[in-house]
Enzyme design. Sequence first.
Site, PDB file in Angstrom:
ATOM      1  N   ASP A  33      -2.314   2.171  -3.109  1.00 38.23           N
ATOM      2  CA  ASP A  33      -1.671   3.636  -3.013  1.00 38.23           C
ATOM      3  C   ASP A  33      -3.021   4.529  -3.072  1.00 38.23           C
ATOM      4  OD1 ASP A  33       0.184   5.421  -2.667  1.00 38.23           O
ATOM      5  OD2 ASP A  33       0.404   5.952  -4.916  1.00 38.23           O
ATOM      6  N   ASN A  35      -4.061   6.297  -0.090  1.00 37.49           N
ATOM      7  CA  ASN A  35      -4.434   6.402   1.422  1.00 37.49           C
ATOM      8  C   ASN A  35      -4.730   7.856   1.678  1.00 37.49           C
ATOM      9  OD1 ASN A  35      -5.094   3.647   1.295  1.00 37.49           O
ATOM     10  ND2 ASN A  35      -3.605   3.429   2.925  1.00 37.49           N
ATOM     11  N   HIS A  50      -5.534   5.661   5.909  1.00 34.19           N
ATOM     12  CA  HIS A  50      -5.006   4.321   6.123  1.00 34.19           C
ATOM     13  C   HIS A  50      -5.973   3.493   6.933  1.00 34.19           C
ATOM     14  CE1 HIS A  50      -1.028   5.762   4.678  1.00 34.19           C
ATOM     15  NE2 HIS A  50      -1.021   6.669   5.861  1.00 34.19           N
ATOM     16  N   GLU A  80      11.024   2.289   1.840  1.00 30.50           N
ATOM     17  CA  GLU A  80      11.397   3.583   1.791  1.00 30.50           C
ATOM     18  C   GLU A  80      10.248   4.289   2.511  1.00 30.50           C
ATOM     19  OE1 GLU A  80      11.104   1.350  -1.437  1.00 30.50           O
ATOM     20  OE2 GLU A  80      13.329   1.559  -1.144  1.00 30.50           O
ATOM     21  N   ARG A  84       8.836   8.474   5.983  1.00 27.30           N
ATOM     22  CA  ARG A  84       7.652   9.433   6.415  1.00 27.30           C
ATOM     23  C   ARG A  84       7.810  10.146   7.665  1.00 27.30           C
ATOM     24  NH1 ARG A  84       2.660   7.096   3.072  1.00 27.30           N
ATOM     25  NH2 ARG A  84       3.593   7.117   0.930  1.00 27.30           N
ATOM     26  N   LEU A 144      -7.156 -19.067  -0.219  1.00 30.04           N
ATOM     27  CA  LEU A 144      -6.364 -17.778  -0.773  1.00 30.04           C
ATOM     28  C   LEU A 144      -5.072 -17.834   0.075  1.00 30.04           C
ATOM     29  CD1 LEU A 144      -6.266 -15.194  -2.305  1.00 30.04           C
ATOM     30  CD2 LEU A 144      -7.361 -14.240  -0.332  1.00 30.04           C
ATOM     31  N   GLU A 217       1.071  -8.418 -16.021  1.00 29.01           N
ATOM     32  CA  GLU A 217       0.024  -7.447 -16.732  1.00 29.01           C
ATOM     33  C   GLU A 217      -0.034  -6.316 -15.674  1.00 29.01           C
ATOM     34  OE1 GLU A 217      -0.994  -7.934 -19.968  1.00 29.01           O
ATOM     35  OE2 GLU A 217       0.033  -9.407 -20.090  1.00 29.01           O
TER      36      GLU A 217
HETATM   37  C1  IPE Z   1       3.785   2.526  -2.372  1.00 30.34           C
HETATM   38  O1  IPE Z   1       3.383   3.654  -2.263  1.00 30.34           O
HETATM   39  C2  IPE Z   1       4.210   1.641  -1.292  1.00 30.34           C
HETATM   40  C3  IPE Z   1       2.750   1.123  -0.637  1.00 30.34           C
HETATM   41  C4  IPE Z   1       1.814   1.342  -1.501  1.00 30.34           C
HETATM   42  C5  IPE Z   1       2.734   0.543   0.554  1.00 30.34           C
HETATM   43  P1  IPE Z   1       4.390   5.033  -2.094  1.00 30.34           P
HETATM   44  O2  IPE Z   1       3.422   5.919  -1.872  1.00 30.34           O
HETATM   45  O3  IPE Z   1       5.047   4.723  -1.002  1.00 30.34           O
HETATM   46  O4  IPE Z   1       5.134   4.994  -3.479  1.00 30.34           O
HETATM   47  P2  IPE Z   1       5.559   6.372  -4.300  1.00 30.34           P
HETATM   48  O5  IPE Z   1       6.445   7.068  -2.993  1.00 30.34           O
HETATM   49  O6  IPE Z   1       4.375   7.148  -4.642  1.00 30.34           O
HETATM   50  O7  IPE Z   1       6.510   6.009  -5.450  1.00 30.34           O
HETATM   51  C1  IPE Z   2      -0.382   3.799   0.441  1.00 33.14           C
HETATM   52  O1  IPE Z   2      -0.960   5.180   0.625  1.00 33.14           O
HETATM   53  C2  IPE Z   2      -0.296   3.357   1.768  1.00 33.14           C
HETATM   54  C3  IPE Z   2       1.206   3.396   2.281  1.00 33.14           C
HETATM   55  C4  IPE Z   2       2.173   3.714   1.410  1.00 33.14           C
HETATM   56  C5  IPE Z   2       1.557   3.036   3.536  1.00 33.14           C
HETATM   57  P1  IPE Z   2      -0.196   6.488   0.804  1.00 33.14           P
HETATM   58  O2  IPE Z   2       0.084   6.758   1.959  1.00 33.14           O
HETATM   59  O3  IPE Z   2       0.866   6.414  -0.189  1.00 33.14           O
HETATM   60  O4  IPE Z   2      -1.139   7.628   0.169  1.00 33.14           O
HETATM   61  P2  IPE Z   2      -0.793   8.790  -0.757  1.00 33.14           P
HETATM   62  O5  IPE Z   2      -0.079   7.880  -2.090  1.00 33.14           O
HETATM   63  O6  IPE Z   2      -0.079   9.653  -0.065  1.00 33.14           O
HETATM   64  O7  IPE Z   2      -2.239   9.529  -1.258  1.00 33.14           O
HETATM   65 MG    MG Z   3       1.459   6.923  -2.114  1.00 38.32          MG
END
Ligand code: IPE
Ligand code: IPE
Ligand code: MG
Length: 251
Positions: A33, A35, A50, A80, A84, A144, A217
Site C-alpha cells: 500500500d 503507491n 504504481h 474493492e 477507483r 519461491l 504476526e
Molecule cells: C489494499 O489497499 C489493497 C491493495 C494494496 C491492493 P487499499 O488502498 O485498497 O486499502 P484501503 O482502501 O486503504 O483500505
Molecule cells: C496500493 O497503493 C496499490 C493498489 C491498491 C492498487 P494505493 O493505490 O492504495 O496507494 P495509496 O494508499 O492511495 O497511497
Molecule cells: Mg491504498
Amino acid sequence: MWKSFLRNKKASENEAVQLDEKRLPQHIAIIMDGNGRWAQKRGLPRTAGHKKGVDALRNIVRYASSIHIQYLTVYAFSTENWKRPQDEVDFLMRLFSHYLDSEVEEMHKNNVRLRFIGAVEELSHLLQQKIKAAEQKTCHNTGLNLNVAVNYGGRAEILRAAKKLVLLSKEQQQAMSEAQFSEFFYTASQPDIDLLLRTGGDERISNFLLWQAAYAELSFVEKCWPSFTEEDLASVLMDYANRDRRFGGLK
Ligand code: IPE
Ligand code: IPE
Ligand code: MG
C-alpha cells in the site's frame, strides 16, 4: 544456521544483517500500500507510484527468493479497488499485463512458481491468457511460491469456499475439518500466513487473506510501497524472529 541477509550490497550501504534461518516465516503476505501517496508527495500522478511499485516488487521477490522464503503472497488489486476512477483501474490492468510480459522470464530462471489468486475469471481475456501461460510455464518450479492477488477479496474467497462446501453431501459437510475446508481456498495446500506486512502506514487488513491470516504476526510499516527495500524487509524479518507465537497456548 545463521545467514547473511544482504548480499551484493556495498558494505557502506548496510550493516550486516544476520538472522536465524529457522526463525524465518514460511509464508509472508504483503499489502503493498501507499503507491498513490508516494507519487503525490513527489508531485507525480498516482499512476507513477504504481509503476514504481513494480520495481519494488521485483526487488522483494528477488530478495525473498535469495533467502529461501517458501511462500510470498502480495496484494495487487482488491475486489474493492474497482471503485477507483476508471483511468486508474485501466492503468493497473495494463500494468499487470506488462508485469507478466517483463517479469516471468527472470522469475522462471530463478525457479519461482507464479500463481494468481482472486476472481481471475472476471479479468480481460488477454490478461487471463497471460496469467495462464505464466502459471503453466512456472508450474514445475520448486523455489519461491509467489501468489499475486488480483481481484482478490477475503470475504469473496470465504463465500466461494462455502459454495463449494454446500455442494457436498450432508455427511461430508458435517465431517469437514478446518484443514479440509482450507483446500477450497485459492491457497489450497499452502501453509497459513506467518507474517502479514502492510506498508503505507495504515493499520488494517483491507479484506486480505481473512481465513489464512488467522494467527499471522502483523507488521505495519510507515514507508510507502515504492520505497520499500530489501533492507526494510530484512528488518521486519528480524523483528518477526523475536516474536513469541503462542497460537492460544502457553509458552
Ligand atoms: C489494499 O489497499 C489493497 C491493495 C494494496 C491492493 P487499499 O488502498 O485498497 O486499502 P484501503 O482502501 O486503504 O483500505
Ligand atoms: C496500493 O497503493 C496499490 C493498489 C491498491 C492498487 P494505493 O493505490 O492504495 O496507494 P495509496 O494508499 O492511495 O497511497
Ligand atoms: Mg491504498
